[in-house]
Every structure is written in structure tokens, then in C-alpha cells.
Design a protein around this motif. Structure first.
Motif, PDB file in Angstrom:
ATOM      1  N   SER A  44       6.129   5.061  -5.283  1.00  0.00           N
ATOM      2  CA  SER A  44       7.275   4.799  -4.412  1.00  0.00           C
ATOM      3  C   SER A  44       7.403   5.849  -3.317  1.00  0.00           C
ATOM      4  O   SER A  44       7.820   5.541  -2.192  1.00  0.00           O
ATOM      5  CB  SER A  44       8.567   4.779  -5.238  1.00  0.00           C
ATOM      6  N   ASP A  45       7.083   7.088  -3.650  1.00  0.00           N
ATOM      7  CA  ASP A  45       7.219   8.196  -2.708  1.00  0.00           C
ATOM      8  C   ASP A  45       5.882   8.476  -2.027  1.00  0.00           C
ATOM      9  O   ASP A  45       4.814   8.142  -2.562  1.00  0.00           O
ATOM     10  CB  ASP A  45       7.703   9.449  -3.439  1.00  0.00           C
ATOM     11  N   PRO A  46       5.914   9.096  -0.857  1.00  0.00           N
ATOM     12  CA  PRO A  46       4.657   9.418  -0.175  1.00  0.00           C
ATOM     13  C   PRO A  46       3.734  10.271  -1.039  1.00  0.00           C
ATOM     14  O   PRO A  46       4.177  11.189  -1.735  1.00  0.00           O
ATOM     15  CB  PRO A  46       5.122  10.179   1.070  1.00  0.00           C
ATOM     16  N   VAL A  47       2.445   9.949  -0.989  1.00  0.00           N
ATOM     17  CA  VAL A  47       1.420  10.679  -1.734  1.00  0.00           C
ATOM     18  C   VAL A  47       0.877  11.789  -0.835  1.00  0.00           C
ATOM     19  O   VAL A  47       0.385  11.518   0.269  1.00  0.00           O
ATOM     20  CB  VAL A  47       0.280   9.736  -2.163  1.00  0.00           C
ATOM     21  N   THR A  48       0.967  13.017  -1.299  1.00  0.00           N
ATOM     22  CA  THR A  48       0.510  14.146  -0.488  1.00  0.00           C
ATOM     23  C   THR A  48      -1.014  14.175  -0.422  1.00  0.00           C
ATOM     24  O   THR A  48      -1.695  14.127  -1.454  1.00  0.00           O
ATOM     25  CB  THR A  48       1.025  15.472  -1.069  1.00  0.00           C
ATOM     26  N   VAL A  49      -1.546  14.245   0.782  1.00  0.00           N
ATOM     27  CA  VAL A  49      -2.991  14.358   0.972  1.00  0.00           C
ATOM     28  C   VAL A  49      -3.405  15.798   0.678  1.00  0.00           C
ATOM     29  O   VAL A  49      -2.881  16.736   1.287  1.00  0.00           O
ATOM     30  CB  VAL A  49      -3.382  13.969   2.411  1.00  0.00           C
ATOM     31  N   PRO A  50      -4.331  16.022  -0.258  1.00  0.00           N
ATOM     32  CA  PRO A  50      -4.706  17.398  -0.618  1.00  0.00           C
ATOM     33  C   PRO A  50      -5.505  18.076   0.497  1.00  0.00           C
ATOM     34  O   PRO A  50      -6.182  17.423   1.301  1.00  0.00           O
ATOM     35  CB  PRO A  50      -5.562  17.208  -1.873  1.00  0.00           C
ATOM     36  N   ASP A  51      -5.447  19.405   0.520  1.00  0.00           N
ATOM     37  CA  ASP A  51      -6.177  20.166   1.537  1.00  0.00           C
ATOM     38  C   ASP A  51      -7.684  19.957   1.435  1.00  0.00           C
ATOM     39  O   ASP A  51      -8.407  20.086   2.436  1.00  0.00           O
ATOM     40  CB  ASP A  51      -5.855  21.659   1.402  1.00  0.00           C
ATOM     41  N   SER A  52      -8.167  19.625   0.225  1.00  0.00           N
ATOM     42  CA  SER A  52      -9.612  19.456   0.040  1.00  0.00           C
ATOM     43  C   SER A  52     -10.182  18.331   0.900  1.00  0.00           C
ATOM     44  O   SER A  52     -11.384  18.308   1.183  1.00  0.00           O
ATOM     45  CB  SER A  52      -9.921  19.188  -1.433  1.00  0.00           C
ATOM     46  N   VAL A  53      -9.335  17.399   1.317  1.00  0.00           N
ATOM     47  CA  VAL A  53      -9.798  16.288   2.157  1.00  0.00           C
ATOM     48  C   VAL A  53     -10.338  16.799   3.488  1.00  0.00           C
ATOM     49  O   VAL A  53     -11.231  16.196   4.092  1.00  0.00           O
ATOM     50  CB  VAL A  53      -8.645  15.285   2.382  1.00  0.00           C
ATOM     51  N   TRP A  54      -9.818  17.931   3.945  1.00  0.00           N
ATOM     52  CA  TRP A  54     -10.151  18.415   5.290  1.00  0.00           C
ATOM     53  C   TRP A  54     -11.361  19.335   5.296  1.00  0.00           C
ATOM     54  O   TRP A  54     -11.794  19.790   6.355  1.00  0.00           O
ATOM     55  CB  TRP A  54      -8.945  19.141   5.890  1.00  0.00           C
ATOM     56  N   ASN A  55     -11.916  19.633   4.125  1.00  0.00           N
ATOM     57  CA  ASN A  55     -13.066  20.546   4.061  1.00  0.00           C
ATOM     58  C   ASN A  55     -14.336  19.876   4.582  1.00  0.00           C
ATOM     59  O   ASN A  55     -14.516  18.677   4.461  1.00  0.00           O
ATOM     60  CB  ASN A  55     -13.291  21.015   2.619  1.00  0.00           C
ATOM     61  N   VAL A  85       0.846  -1.188   0.000  1.00  0.00           N
ATOM     62  CA  VAL A  85       0.000   0.000   0.000  1.00  0.00           C
ATOM     63  C   VAL A  85       0.881   1.239   0.000  1.00  0.00           C
ATOM     64  O   VAL A  85       2.017   1.215   0.490  1.00  0.00           O
ATOM     65  CB  VAL A  85      -0.946   0.028   1.222  1.00  0.00           C
ATOM     66  N   PRO A  86       0.374   2.333  -0.558  1.00  0.00           N
ATOM     67  CA  PRO A  86       1.176   3.555  -0.574  1.00  0.00           C
ATOM     68  C   PRO A  86       1.265   4.192   0.803  1.00  0.00           C
ATOM     69  O   PRO A  86       0.456   3.914   1.698  1.00  0.00           O
ATOM     70  CB  PRO A  86       0.412   4.454  -1.552  1.00  0.00           C
ATOM     71  N   VAL A  87       2.242   5.048   0.951  1.00  0.00           N
ATOM     72  CA  VAL A  87       2.382   5.880   2.143  1.00  0.00           C
ATOM     73  C   VAL A  87       1.839   7.265   1.798  1.00  0.00           C
ATOM     74  O   VAL A  87       2.124   7.804   0.719  1.00  0.00           O
ATOM     75  CB  VAL A  87       3.854   5.975   2.586  1.00  0.00           C
ATOM     76  N   TYR A  88       1.054   7.823   2.695  1.00  0.00           N
ATOM     77  CA  TYR A  88       0.491   9.154   2.477  1.00  0.00           C
ATOM     78  C   TYR A  88       1.178  10.167   3.392  1.00  0.00           C
ATOM     79  O   TYR A  88       1.450   9.874   4.566  1.00  0.00           O
ATOM     80  CB  TYR A  88      -1.011   9.154   2.745  1.00  0.00           C
ATOM     81  N   THR A 137     -10.707   9.941   3.866  1.00  0.00           N
ATOM     82  CA  THR A 137     -10.724   9.135   2.640  1.00  0.00           C
ATOM     83  C   THR A 137      -9.790   9.769   1.617  1.00  0.00           C
ATOM     84  O   THR A 137      -9.891  10.970   1.337  1.00  0.00           O
ATOM     85  CB  THR A 137     -12.151   9.053   2.066  1.00  0.00           C
ATOM     86  N   VAL A 138      -8.882   8.963   1.073  1.00  0.00           N
ATOM     87  CA  VAL A 138      -7.882   9.464   0.129  1.00  0.00           C
ATOM     88  C   VAL A 138      -7.815   8.524  -1.069  1.00  0.00           C
ATOM     89  O   VAL A 138      -8.338   7.401  -1.034  1.00  0.00           O
ATOM     90  CB  VAL A 138      -6.494   9.572   0.797  1.00  0.00           C
ATOM     91  N   THR A 139      -7.166   8.972  -2.131  1.00  0.00           N
ATOM     92  CA  THR A 139      -6.988   8.134  -3.320  1.00  0.00           C
ATOM     93  C   THR A 139      -5.553   8.233  -3.818  1.00  0.00           C
ATOM     94  O   THR A 139      -4.845   9.210  -3.550  1.00  0.00           O
ATOM     95  CB  THR A 139      -7.932   8.546  -4.465  1.00  0.00           C
TER      96      THR A 139
END
Length: 382
Positions: free
Chosen positions: A371-382, A321-324, A339-341
């Protein structure tokens, strides 16, 4: 993991001729290839019938079936600019856009455990380009297309094409079967029986010869030998895949696409007429599925200003699984589920090799995550 980089500031651009009318920019610079961004790592399965130069009078004489559990990595460059292709007379000039890639595959097949935990042995290295070709309406009359141009150190290069996909499919992909069946190279006739594809047989012409530990571990089974794409289906069991994009590039693409092909060094072709090849690669088909996978992350208490957190979702033991990279824009006072994608790439590739009067399929399947961490977008927190 393989790495790739372009010289700082490098961008291909056209050198105009006096009075030349520039071609219009394509509708999308990369199209679906925009998803090939950064580095991806994963695991899968690789099978190859390889030529055998030792004494063996039983037909088919010259084959050893090598089965590998693999670790796979692919790194893509950034878009390197607009590549001008000049049209003749009534055909306008066009711009291709693309990315370069490097792939490295290690065998991690452990005959002692039946698992993918052996020290890595490099078995495949490939460099190449993915290109997006805009549509043309004259010579040729052809829609937007994709091209993969690759080269491997054994001495084969490929130019594989397809029309660009135009839509997404909801949910997980439909993964068709793949086959290790061997056929006469002259065409026609039924499949040639090969003992080494029987998992229960301890075969002297197979590596590993004894598959009992792999069968017990579920890593190489008769189901997988009957259909290597089983490995891909197993890899996504239990995942929430929102949608996927599928396309198949081929060195012998179906109409309306034409052109492309394979090229092999003299050793592989064997003689000028290719009547006795050592391992002549005559065709390659590769299907890619670009999947958007949804995950749930458990975010602990967080105070704004502290270092970003690296969080992985829960998953079955067999799945990577990816790292976020989680950096909430405000305090998290109680643990929270978000929830992330992320993008996941699966592929199934078949290279047909000709030797000893037969066509031998060389199949590689893999599931790759960032391979690298996936940045969680700010929109997730709205």
C-alpha cells in the motif's frame, strides 16, 4: 484501508522461574512471515453460497450464490516478541514469534457496468495472528510450522496450520484450479447440479442475476465460475516474477501436522447436534503465494537534494502496480531505466459451509501489492 498498531514498546517475553533453563531462540524469528510486513491492498473475486430463508421448494432449497468483485486490504503489525510455550517434562520450552493482522474486504460489483467500480460495500472483516512455531523433537516431533488464527464477526474462528516452506520456486507460481462444486454433506456421491454457476442463465438465486455485462467486460465469466483461480492467473499475466514461496494452511492439516480446527457460534450450528445448521463452517484451506516481482522504472533527470520521487512502472490496465520511492544518491543527468523488485501476495481460500444437507464452497481469491511506496535501495544505483 484497515490499520493496526501495538502499544509503544510492546514486546512479549518469558517470565522465568527460578533455575529454569531458557529455551533456545528459534532458527528464524518469523521465517517466511517476514514477508508479511506493513499494509497491502489489491483486488480479486469472492463467491459464497449463502442460506436463503425465503420460500423455495426446489432442492437444493436454501441457497443464493453471491458473486463479488472485491477490493481487499490486509495490514500486518510488527513482530510482537517471543511468546513462551512451556513444555512438559522432557519437552523443552519453545518460543513462538508472530504478527497480528487486520483484513477488510469491500464488494465493488457494479451491475450497471459489469466492472469493479461500484461504491464500496463491506463484506468481510477479520482480525487474527500469524505465528511461526519452531521445530520440536519430543512431544510433538514436528518441523517448523506456521499457524493462522483468525476471527470473523459472523461467529466463526479458525486455527489453521502447515509445515513452514523450506524453499523458493523460480518464476511465477503454478496456480491449481479451484471449484464451486457442491457435494452432499454426508460424504460420497457426485456433485449436485446448481443452475446459478451457469453464467449464461439469468438465475433468480444468484446475485448478480444477469451476468451478461460482466461477461462482456471479462470480470465474471464462465471460465471464472468453473475455476475462480483464473482471476489470479489473469492478474499476473505479463508480470516478471523472479521467484515465489507457496504454502497452504488448513484447519484439517495433513500429517504430520495435527490439531487446529474451526469453531462456530450456536446460530451457525443450528442445534446442539448440528443436524440443521444455518451455515456451519467445517473447514478452511488457504494457499498463499509470496512473489518477488521485477519492474522497470523510468527515472527522469534528478538533482541530488531535491525531494524523493514517487514513480510507478508501466503495466497493463487491469493490473495494480506498486509505487516506488526513488531518491538517487547522485545526480541523474539523463533519463535512466532501473530495475527494482517488490513483494506481491496472492491467496486462494476455500471455506466449506454446511447447510441444507450439502457442502457449499465459499471461495475468495486476491492479488495484493504494498500500500505504501516501496523504497528503492541504494544498491540499485551501483
Amino acid at each position: 484501508m484497515a490499520v493496526i498498531s501495538l502499544p509503544p514498546g510492546f514486546q512479549i517475553a518469558p517470565v522465568p522461574f527460578f533455575g529454569e533453563v531458557p529455551a533456545p531462540e528459534p532458527r528464524s524469528r518469523l521465517g517466511v512471515l517476514e514477508n508479511f510486513n506493513g499494509s497491502f491492498t489489491g483486488s480479486g473475486f469472492n463467491s459464497i453460497f449463502r442460506p436463503h430463508s425465503g420460500p423455495n421448494t426446489k432442492f437444493p432449497r436454501d441457497n443464493i450464490l453471491e458473486l463479488n468483485l472485491i477490493d481487499d486490504s490486509i495490514t500486518f503489525s510488527e513482530d510482537f516478541g517471543a511468546v513462551p510455550n512451556r513444555g512438559l517434562m522432557s519437552q523443552s520450552n519453545i518460543f513462538l514469534n508472530g504478527i497480528s493482522y487486520v483484513q477488510a474486504v469491500n464488494a465493488v460489483t457494479n451491475e450497471e457496468t459489469g466492472k469493479a467500480d461500484h461504491s464500496p460495500i463491506g463484506i468481510h472483516f477479520e482480525t487474527g495472528l500469524w505465528m511461526n512455531v519452531p521445530p520440536t523433537n519430543n512431544t510433538p516431533v514436528l518441523g517448523e510450522s506456521l499457524v493462522r488464527m483468525g476471527s470473523i464477526p459472523h461467529g466463526t474462528t479458525i486455527n489453521a496450520q502447515c509445515l513452514a516452506p523450506t524453499s523458493n520456486s523460480s518464476g511465477p507460481p503454478e496456480l491449481p484450479p479451484a471449484s464451486l462444486a457442491v457435494f452432499p454433506s454426508q460424504g460420497g456421491g457426485s456433485a449436485v447440479p446448481i443452475d446459478s454457476v451457469n453464467a449464461s442463465v439469468v438465475s433468480s438465486l444468484r446475485r448478480p442475476q444477469d451476468l451478461s455485462k460482466f461477461i462482456a467486460a471479462g470480470t465474471i465469466t464462465q471460465e471464472i465460475l468453473d475455476d475462480p483461480n483464473t482471476v489470479l492467473r489473469n492478474a499476473i499475466k505479463g508480470q516478471t516474477i523472479l521467484h515465489n514461496i507457496a504454502f497452504t494452511v488448513s484447519t484439517t492439516p495433513p500429517p504430520p501436522v495435527f490439531g487446529g480446527g474451526t469453531a462456530n457460534i450456536a446460530f451457525l450450528e443450528g442445534d446442539p447436534a448440528i443436524t440443521n445448521p444455518n451455515a456451519n463452517a467445517i473447514q478452511m484451506n488457504a494457499t498463499f503465494w509470496i512473489e518477488t516481482v521485477q519492474h522497470k522504472l523510468q527515472v527522469p533527470i534528478f538533482k541530488r537534494g531535491q525531494a524523493p520521487m514517487k514513480i510507478s512502472p508501466a503495466s497493463p490496465a487491469h493490473q495494480r502496480v506498486p509505487v516506488y520511492l526513488v531518491n538517487p544518491p547522485h545526480d541523474i543527468t539523463v533519463p535512466k531505466t532501473i530495475t527494482v523488485t517488490s513483494i506481491q501476495i496472492q491467496y486462494s481460500q476455500v471455506v466449506n459451509l454446511v447447510f441444507d444437507g450439502l457442502i457449499w464452497p465459499h471461495i475468495s481469491v486476491s492479488t495484493l501489492i504494498p500500500s505504501d511506496p516501496v523504497t528503492v535501495p541504494d544498491s540499485v544505483w551501483n
